[in-house]
Scaffold this motif. Structure first.
Motif, PDB file in Angstrom:
ATOM      1  N   PHE A 268       0.847  -1.186   0.000  1.00 29.05           N
ATOM      2  CA  PHE A 268       0.000   0.000   0.000  1.00 29.05           C
ATOM      3  C   PHE A 268       0.886   1.240   0.000  1.00 29.05           C
ATOM      4  O   PHE A 268       1.534   1.548   0.998  1.00 29.05           O
ATOM      5  CB  PHE A 268      -0.935  -0.023   1.203  1.00 29.05           C
ATOM      6  N   THR A 269       0.927   1.913  -1.127  1.00 28.51           N
ATOM      7  CA  THR A 269       1.914   2.985  -1.317  1.00 28.51           C
ATOM      8  C   THR A 269       1.315   4.381  -1.295  1.00 28.51           C
ATOM      9  O   THR A 269       2.048   5.363  -1.378  1.00 28.51           O
ATOM     10  CB  THR A 269       2.658   2.771  -2.644  1.00 28.51           C
ATOM     11  N   THR A 270      -0.002   4.503  -1.205  1.00 28.19           N
ATOM     12  CA  THR A 270      -0.630   5.821  -1.126  1.00 28.19           C
ATOM     13  C   THR A 270      -1.439   5.924   0.158  1.00 28.19           C
ATOM     14  O   THR A 270      -1.831   4.908   0.751  1.00 28.19           O
ATOM     15  CB  THR A 270      -1.558   6.078  -2.326  1.00 28.19           C
ATOM     16  N   GLU A 271      -1.716   7.142   0.575  1.00 25.51           N
ATOM     17  CA  GLU A 271      -2.500   7.333   1.797  1.00 25.51           C
ATOM     18  C   GLU A 271      -3.886   6.725   1.655  1.00 25.51           C
ATOM     19  O   GLU A 271      -4.390   6.086   2.584  1.00 25.51           O
ATOM     20  CB  GLU A 271      -2.617   8.821   2.125  1.00 25.51           C
ATOM     21  N   ALA A 272      -4.506   6.900   0.503  1.00 24.10           N
ATOM     22  CA  ALA A 272      -5.859   6.373   0.299  1.00 24.10           C
ATOM     23  C   ALA A 272      -5.888   4.858   0.428  1.00 24.10           C
ATOM     24  O   ALA A 272      -6.793   4.288   1.061  1.00 24.10           O
ATOM     25  CB  ALA A 272      -6.383   6.798  -1.067  1.00 24.10           C
ATOM     26  N   GLU A 273      -4.895   4.190  -0.155  1.00 24.38           N
ATOM     27  CA  GLU A 273      -4.824   2.728  -0.067  1.00 24.38           C
ATOM     28  C   GLU A 273      -4.601   2.289   1.373  1.00 24.38           C
ATOM     29  O   GLU A 273      -5.211   1.324   1.846  1.00 24.38           O
ATOM     30  CB  GLU A 273      -3.692   2.207  -0.945  1.00 24.38           C
ATOM     31  N   ALA A 274      -3.698   2.991   2.057  1.00 21.82           N
ATOM     32  CA  ALA A 274      -3.378   2.625   3.438  1.00 21.82           C
ATOM     33  C   ALA A 274      -4.580   2.822   4.352  1.00 21.82           C
ATOM     34  O   ALA A 274      -4.871   1.977   5.208  1.00 21.82           O
ATOM     35  CB  ALA A 274      -2.186   3.440   3.936  1.00 21.82           C
ATOM     36  N   ILE A 275      -5.303   3.924   4.174  1.00 19.29           N
ATOM     37  CA  ILE A 275      -6.490   4.185   4.987  1.00 19.29           C
ATOM     38  C   ILE A 275      -7.539   3.110   4.761  1.00 19.29           C
ATOM     39  O   ILE A 275      -8.174   2.612   5.701  1.00 19.29           O
ATOM     40  CB  ILE A 275      -7.071   5.576   4.679  1.00 19.29           C
ATOM     41  N   GLU A 276      -7.733   2.708   3.512  1.00 17.36           N
ATOM     42  CA  GLU A 276      -8.717   1.665   3.214  1.00 17.36           C
ATOM     43  C   GLU A 276      -8.327   0.348   3.881  1.00 17.36           C
ATOM     44  O   GLU A 276      -9.179  -0.358   4.427  1.00 17.36           O
ATOM     45  CB  GLU A 276      -8.846   1.458   1.712  1.00 17.36           C
TER      46      GLU A 276
ATOM     47  N   GLU B  68     -13.400   6.578   6.907  1.00 20.02           N
ATOM     48  CA  GLU B  68     -13.261   5.227   6.361  1.00 20.02           C
ATOM     49  C   GLU B  68     -14.074   4.231   7.162  1.00 20.02           C
ATOM     50  O   GLU B  68     -14.713   3.329   6.604  1.00 20.02           O
ATOM     51  CB  GLU B  68     -11.783   4.819   6.358  1.00 20.02           C
ATOM     52  N   PHE B  69     -14.092   4.374   8.473  1.00 21.96           N
ATOM     53  CA  PHE B  69     -14.796   3.413   9.316  1.00 21.96           C
ATOM     54  C   PHE B  69     -16.303   3.418   9.046  1.00 21.96           C
ATOM     55  O   PHE B  69     -16.989   2.421   9.289  1.00 21.96           O
ATOM     56  CB  PHE B  69     -14.543   3.695  10.794  1.00 21.96           C
TER      57      PHE B  69
END
Length: 217
Positions: A133-141, A212-213
């Protein structure tokens, strides 16, 4: 695009490799789950297979090895493997497969395309998964996925708790992944309140997490 369950009769084949296969025709995912639960609990096998011949997809449960495999033979053949840290995770994977096939298990856990990756330590598996996971959006998901499985928001609304009521020897790979992702996102852990289970991870509330939650609640 994920394949959604189409109403109406569908057929699945349940097998364990002993030749006593069971073919069922069902009208909805819950009916399929009830039938498979009886099949699963009525046998003592090393491998249980659910096959959707029409979609050319299979779910393979290997309780003795604590492994689940999902296979898609349509269009772009692929297989992925998951190490199961809790024995009661096998049957829940079946209902997700009945509901939406291969894609239904996307958020079920840490899938790897190479089965040998499962031999690594939980901490190594967690680090490898987090690195994807290399982007903030991916990591948050992904953090949302982990929280959705066993997380809560503290009643004071000041803290987010991951791995609620779990001990430190449970879900080690997911915990290692989470800690790496929290560091990547700049979200700091806080000391758990008195009485918390040893495996719980506490962080202060963060607007990114709350947004996200909402998808996982």
């Amino acid at each position: 695009m994920a394949r959604r369950y189409n109403p109406g009769p569908r057929e699945f084949v349940f097998s364990t490799g002993d030749g006593d296969d069971q073919r069922v025709s069902v009208g909805d995912p819950q009916e399929a789950y009830v039938a498979f639960s009886a099949f699963f609990r009525g046998r003592d096998a090393g491998t249980y297979v659910i096959e959707d011949e029409t979609a050319r997809q299979r779910l393979v449960l290997m309780p003795g090895q604590a492994v689940i495999s999902r296979q898609d033979g349509a269009d772009r053949p692929r297989s992925e493997y998951l190490r199961v840290d809790r024995a009661n995770r096998h049957l829940p994977s079946a209902i997700l497969f009945f509901e939406n096939g291969y894609a239904g298990l996307d958020h079920f856990g840490q899938w790897f395309s190479d089965v040998t990756d499962l031999d690594a330590s939980p901490e190594t598996r967690g680090a490898v998964r987090a690195a994807a996971f290399t982007t903030e959006a991916e990591a948050i998901e992904e953090v949302g996925r982990i929280w959705g499985d066993s997380g809560i928001v503290d009643p004071t609304d000041q803290y987010v708790v991951f791995f609620d009521s779990l001990e430190a020897d449970e879900d080690r790979a997911e915990r290692a992944e989470l800690l790496t992702l929290l560091e990547f996102l700049g979200i700091e852990r806080v000391e758990a309140l008195a009485g918390a289970a040893s495996g719980e991870v506490w962080v202060r509330t963060d607007p990114r997490l709350h947004r996200e939650f909402a998808r996982w609640s």
